[in-house]
Design a protein around this motif. Structure first.
Motif, PDB file in Angstrom:
ATOM      1  N   SER A  71       2.814 -13.577  13.229  1.00 45.88           N
ATOM      2  CA  SER A  71       1.367 -13.492  13.399  1.00 45.88           C
ATOM      3  C   SER A  71       0.810 -12.118  13.070  1.00 45.88           C
ATOM      4  CB  SER A  71       0.995 -13.865  14.841  1.00 45.88           C
ATOM      5  OG  SER A  71       1.550 -12.930  15.743  1.00 45.88           O
ATOM      6  N   HIS A  72       1.672 -11.102  13.093  1.00 43.44           N
ATOM      7  CA  HIS A  72       1.223  -9.789  12.647  1.00 43.44           C
ATOM      8  C   HIS A  72       2.425  -9.043  12.097  1.00 43.44           C
ATOM      9  CE1 HIS A  72       2.312  -9.298  16.913  1.00 43.44           C
ATOM     10  NE2 HIS A  72       2.647  -8.058  16.617  1.00 43.44           N
ATOM     11  N   PHE A  73       2.214  -8.374  10.975  1.00 43.12           N
ATOM     12  CA  PHE A  73       3.322  -7.818  10.218  1.00 43.12           C
ATOM     13  C   PHE A  73       4.041  -6.682  10.922  1.00 43.12           C
ATOM     14  CE2 PHE A  73       1.124  -9.464   6.284  1.00 43.12           C
ATOM     15  CZ  PHE A  73       2.067 -10.438   6.068  1.00 43.12           C
ATOM     16  N   SER A  74       3.292  -5.755  11.478  1.00 39.53           N
ATOM     17  CA  SER A  74       3.973  -4.590  12.024  1.00 39.53           C
ATOM     18  C   SER A  74       3.046  -3.834  12.946  1.00 39.53           C
ATOM     19  CB  SER A  74       4.432  -3.675  10.893  1.00 39.53           C
ATOM     20  OG  SER A  74       5.257  -2.657  11.367  1.00 39.53           O
ATOM     21  N   LEU A 126       1.711  -6.173   0.851  1.00 44.24           N
ATOM     22  CA  LEU A 126       0.717  -6.596   1.844  1.00 44.24           C
ATOM     23  C   LEU A 126       0.911  -5.854   3.151  1.00 44.24           C
ATOM     24  CD1 LEU A 126      -1.593  -8.444   2.677  1.00 44.24           C
ATOM     25  CD2 LEU A 126       0.097 -10.196   3.287  1.00 44.24           C
ATOM     26  N   ARG A 127       2.168  -5.679   3.557  1.00 39.85           N
ATOM     27  CA  ARG A 127       2.447  -4.976   4.800  1.00 39.85           C
ATOM     28  C   ARG A 127       2.104  -3.493   4.679  1.00 39.85           C
ATOM     29  NH1 ARG A 127       7.924  -6.354   7.958  1.00 39.85           N
ATOM     30  NH2 ARG A 127       7.059  -8.383   7.375  1.00 39.85           N
ATOM     31  N   LEU A 128       2.414  -2.897   3.534  1.00 29.89           N
ATOM     32  CA  LEU A 128       2.056  -1.490   3.313  1.00 29.89           C
ATOM     33  C   LEU A 128       0.553  -1.293   3.427  1.00 29.89           C
ATOM     34  CD1 LEU A 128       4.201  -0.132   0.324  1.00 29.89           C
ATOM     35  CD2 LEU A 128       4.108   0.751   2.658  1.00 29.89           C
ATOM     36  N   ARG A 129      -0.196  -2.194   2.801  1.00 35.60           N
ATOM     37  CA  ARG A 129      -1.657  -2.058   2.812  1.00 35.60           C
ATOM     38  C   ARG A 129      -2.194  -2.195   4.236  1.00 35.60           C
ATOM     39  NH1 ARG A 129      -3.245  -5.638  -1.279  1.00 35.60           N
ATOM     40  NH2 ARG A 129      -3.742  -7.287   0.194  1.00 35.60           N
ATOM     41  N   GLN A 130      -1.634  -3.131   4.986  1.00 37.03           N
ATOM     42  CA  GLN A 130      -2.099  -3.334   6.359  1.00 37.03           C
ATOM     43  C   GLN A 130      -1.799  -2.118   7.225  1.00 37.03           C
ATOM     44  OE1 GLN A 130      -1.582  -7.173   8.306  1.00 37.03           O
ATOM     45  NE2 GLN A 130      -0.652  -6.152  10.062  1.00 37.03           N
ATOM     46  N   MET A 131      -0.582  -1.565   7.083  1.00 37.61           N
ATOM     47  CA  MET A 131      -0.237  -0.401   7.898  1.00 37.61           C
ATOM     48  C   MET A 131      -1.034   0.832   7.483  1.00 37.61           C
ATOM     49  SD  MET A 131       3.802  -0.716   8.851  1.00 37.61           S
ATOM     50  CE  MET A 131       4.400  -1.049   7.216  1.00 37.61           C
ATOM     51  N   GLY A 148      -3.250  15.678  11.279  1.00 37.35           N
ATOM     52  CA  GLY A 148      -3.241  14.569  12.227  1.00 37.35           C
ATOM     53  C   GLY A 148      -3.278  13.224  11.538  1.00 37.35           C
ATOM     54  N   ALA A 149      -3.552  13.215  10.233  1.00 39.29           N
ATOM     55  CA  ALA A 149      -3.572  11.954   9.484  1.00 39.29           C
ATOM     56  C   ALA A 149      -2.154  11.508   9.187  1.00 39.29           C
ATOM     57  CB  ALA A 149      -4.362  12.127   8.188  1.00 39.29           C
ATOM     58  N   ALA A 150      -1.962  10.196   9.066  1.00 37.54           N
ATOM     59  CA  ALA A 150      -0.642   9.627   8.827  1.00 37.54           C
ATOM     60  C   ALA A 150      -0.310   9.594   7.340  1.00 37.54           C
ATOM     61  CB  ALA A 150      -0.566   8.221   9.405  1.00 37.54           C
ATOM     62  N   VAL A 151       0.969   9.754   7.040  1.00 36.13           N
ATOM     63  CA  VAL A 151       1.487   9.616   5.680  1.00 36.13           C
ATOM     64  C   VAL A 151       2.648   8.624   5.729  1.00 36.13           C
ATOM     65  CG1 VAL A 151       2.610  10.770   3.737  1.00 36.13           C
ATOM     66  CG2 VAL A 151       0.828  11.964   5.042  1.00 36.13           C
ATOM     67  N   LEU A 152       2.562   7.549   4.951  1.00 35.46           N
ATOM     68  CA  LEU A 152       3.619   6.545   4.904  1.00 35.46           C
ATOM     69  C   LEU A 152       4.740   7.039   3.992  1.00 35.46           C
ATOM     70  CD1 LEU A 152       1.494   3.277   4.487  1.00 35.46           C
ATOM     71  CD2 LEU A 152       2.065   4.530   6.586  1.00 35.46           C
TER      72      LEU A 152
END
Length: 468
Positions: free
Chosen positions: A143-146, A78-83, A41-45
């Motif tokens: 205002s927000h990346f994704s 930065l976007r990867l880290r946020q997601m 159930g955990a996400a993998v980028l």
């Protein structure tokens, strides 16, 4: 067909094919996740280029109970880290993970495998997704990346089946995918639809070069492919790039095709099918299909009727044109939206769940949908309404323009203006031509319509990813 039983259907073009030594074995990735006791159930980028490996990863994660989230390979750190934080991701997969990137993403361990590297995040949050789900990512604003749309994988398959039926896709077809697979349009309406039907898949990728696209169509005896309006304009602009006899149908999605371009295609290729589609990621994604090859001139501007099992209605209908925001109800809507600042687009009306698309439509007496503009395409400056969609359309008609975007300047609850950002072909628009183009744009706009800032960015067209 089991969702992992598709490898025999895939061919790669020379632009994306990898050496045999890089042939991937997704089982190693799944074994690595389980060896670290990472919860299902955990996400993998997944930050991988188009190709067989990307699809093998996607389907293997779904089958194992993990939740894939496909992202552009060049997604900023930065976007990867946020997601990773917002999606509760436990790992990221890329072709290569360098030491500096691992440090910036707080990766504590890396598994190097044939075809990719897997980085495991140091800090693990409780999963915000469940087995059987998929995250389809959407571009954010400044205002927000994704944000991410959480869908049931089964509902994506259902949407793919509906779309396949609309365009008569079957096991005798060969589908060329040249759009990035992290687009829901390409993933669901092309890849999953083809695999579900047993159709053969030919995977290519950016950059889009008209002559190479036509060569790939002929070499692989492709019968069906999909393009965006930008790519269709490229095909129509190159008279030498004639579609091969094997091609029976093109579908257009990702944006709205100008009716004169639909008419030009139908006139140039009598006997070939042209489907104008409408969809949004939140809807899973396909909503409607227009058969331009069977339409009269008026309906070249239509994206057709809703697919079977899909209901639509207009909200806040205003004016004599009877236009309003399109609401969609179907069994393939997203389950929820995740990510910081993510707002749910779902509303309850008359005992049903509806998706607010943010798109303004008109619906004719026969149920055909006509897109008018994005709800956000209008801003009010000094009490005057400014149509950003019309401004972008004006700019896109200029020779050499590849893309045109606007960004509103907001302070508190008011809009103070907007930025106009245009990407141009550096072979057609040099420094001297750029100044002339800026002057022409400003001259063509009313004073109230003129942007606070106008930038022109020249790019090498063959290396630029301008799919949307």
């Amino acid at each position: 067909m089991h969702i992992t039983d598709f490898d025999h259907l895939i061919t790669e073009t020379s632009s994306v094919a990898l050496p045999e030594s890089d042939a991937a074995a997704p089982g190693q990735l799944i074994a690595g996740l389980r060896a670290r006791a990472l919860p299902e159930g955990a996400a993998v980028l997944i930050c991988m280029p188009n190709g067989r490996n990307l699809l093998k990863l996607f389907f293997a994660l779904v089958a194992a109970g993990y939740v894939p989230a496909m992202l552009p390979p060049a997604t900023p750190v930065l976007r990867l880290r946020q997601m990773a934080e917002d999606f509760g991701a436990v790992a990221v997969v890329r072709p290569r993970l360098g030491e500096e990137l691992c440090k910036e993403l707080h990766i504590e361990a890396v598994n190097r495998q044939a075809g990719w590297e897997v980085g495991f995040f140091r800090t693990l949050a409780k999963p915000v997704t469940e087995p059987g789900e998929v995250i389809l990512t959407t571009s954010g604003t400044s205002s927000h990346f994704s944000s991410g749309c959480v869908h049931s994988f089964d509902s994506l398959r259902a949407n793919a089946h509906k779309h396949a039926a609309e365009i008569n896709l079957g096991a005798t077809d060969t589908m060329l995918i040249n759009l990035p697979l992290y687009y829901s349009f390409a993933l669901v309406a092309q890849a999953i639809a083809s695999i579900e039907c047993g159709a053969r898949l030919v995977i290519s990728g950016p950059p889009f070069i008209g002559s190479q696209y036509v060569t790939d169509l002929a070499r692989h005896r492709v019968t069906v492919s999909s393009v965006t309006p930008v790519l269709m304009r490229t095909l129509l602009a190159h008279s030498a790039a004639a579609l091969p006899e094997t091609v029976r149908a093109l579908t257009v999605g990702g944006d709205f095709l100008a009716p004169e371009q639909a008419a030009a295609f139908v006139q140039r290729y009598p006997g070939k099918e042209l489907y104008l589609t409408y969809g949004v990621t939140e809807a899973g994604p396909r909503v409607s299909t227009g058969r331009a090859h069977e339409a009269n001139a008026k309906r070249f501007a239509s994206v057709g009727r809703p697919m079977p099992g899909t209901l639509v209605r207009l909200l806040d209908v205003d004016g004599p044109a009877q236009e309003g925001e399109l609401l969609v109800h179907s069994d393939t809507l997203l389950k929820r939206k995740i990510g910081r600042n993510a707002l749910s687009p779902l509303v309850e009306m008359d005992g049903q769940t509806w998706l607010k698309t943010g798109d303004i439509f008109e619906i004719d007496e026969d149920g055909h949908l006509f897109f008018k503009h994005r709800k956000s395409d209008f801003i009010v400056l000094n009490d005057e309404k400014v149509n950003l969609a019309a401004i972008k359309q004006f700019c896109r008609a200029l020779p050499g323009v590849l893309t045109c975007k606007t960004r509103s300047i907001r302070r508190a609850d008011t809009v103070d203006g907007y930025f106009l950002e245009i990407t141009v072909d550096d072979l057609l628009v040099g420094p001297a031509e750029a100044d002339a183009m800026k002057a022409e744009i400003m001259k063509g706009l009313k004073h109230i319509e003129r942007p606070s800032s106008l930038t022109l960015t020249p790019v090498n067209r063959q290396q630029y990813e301008f799919y949307k």
